[in-house]
Scaffold this motif. Structure first.
Motif, PDB file in Angstrom:
ATOM      1  N   ARG A   8       2.303  12.997  -1.682  1.00  0.00           N
ATOM      2  CA  ARG A   8       3.023  11.711  -1.286  1.00  0.00           C
ATOM      3  C   ARG A   8       3.308  11.552   0.443  1.00  0.00           C
ATOM      4  O   ARG A   8       3.302  12.221   1.074  1.00  0.00           O
ATOM      5  N   ALA A  11       7.325   5.705   3.401  1.00  0.00           N
ATOM      6  CA  ALA A  11       8.622   5.750   3.848  1.00  0.00           C
ATOM      7  C   ALA A  11       9.593   5.938   2.595  1.00  0.00           C
ATOM      8  O   ALA A  11       9.069   6.158   1.437  1.00  0.00           O
ATOM      9  N   LYS A  12      10.839   6.162   2.907  1.00  0.00           N
ATOM     10  CA  LYS A  12      11.924   5.968   1.744  1.00  0.00           C
ATOM     11  C   LYS A  12      11.826   4.903   0.993  1.00  0.00           C
ATOM     12  O   LYS A  12      11.638   3.931   1.382  1.00  0.00           O
ATOM     13  N   LYS A  13      11.501   5.162  -0.481  1.00  0.00           N
ATOM     14  CA  LYS A  13      11.586   3.831  -1.368  1.00  0.00           C
ATOM     15  C   LYS A  13      10.200   3.224  -1.181  1.00  0.00           C
ATOM     16  O   LYS A  13      10.395   1.822  -1.733  1.00  0.00           O
ATOM     17  N   PRO A  15       6.738   4.659  -1.472  1.00  0.00           N
ATOM     18  CA  PRO A  15       5.694   5.610  -1.658  1.00  0.00           C
ATOM     19  C   PRO A  15       4.178   5.182  -1.521  1.00  0.00           C
ATOM     20  O   PRO A  15       3.906   4.069  -2.051  1.00  0.00           O
ATOM     21  N   TYR A  17       0.341   7.080  -1.782  1.00  0.00           N
ATOM     22  CA  TYR A  17      -0.085   8.554  -2.363  1.00  0.00           C
ATOM     23  C   TYR A  17      -1.451   8.614  -1.820  1.00  0.00           C
ATOM     24  O   TYR A  17      -2.331   7.716  -1.848  1.00  0.00           O
ATOM     25  N   ASP A  29       3.199  18.358  -0.763  1.00  0.00           N
ATOM     26  CA  ASP A  29       2.882  17.951   0.461  1.00  0.00           C
ATOM     27  C   ASP A  29       2.245  18.537   1.550  1.00  0.00           C
ATOM     28  O   ASP A  29       2.154  18.278   2.544  1.00  0.00           O
TER      29      ASP A  29
END
Length: 80
Positions: A8, A11-13, A15, A17, A29
């Motif tokens: 992953r 940023a937060k919310k 993603p 990959y 990670d």
């Protein structure tokens, strides 16, 4: 055991990959052996790009894709 799995990023919310080959004992990670592709579920349509030759080579060497990666590979015609 060697796994082909998602690493992953982003940023937060939001993603993003990387599809990586890693030892199953390493954290999700953490360290990995080789990066073989990317998966971006936030784009429309979702973006999934892998080096099919590398993936097939790793599977031939005994690497096991995780359930999520296996589904993505089948959906995109990389494996049967």
């Amino acid at each position: 055991m060697v796994k082909i799995r998602l690493h992953r990023m982003g940023a937060k919310k939001a993603p993003f990959y990387r599809v990586v080959v890693a030892d199953s004992r390493y954290p999700r990670d953490g360290r990995f052996i080789e990066e073989v592709g990317i998966y971006d579920p936030m784009k429309e349509p979702t973006e999934f790009r892998v080096d099919a030759d590398k993936v097939k080579d790793w599977i031939a060497k005994g690497a096991q894709p995780t359930d999520t990666v296996r589904t993505l590979l089948k959906k995109n015609g990389v494996i049967d």
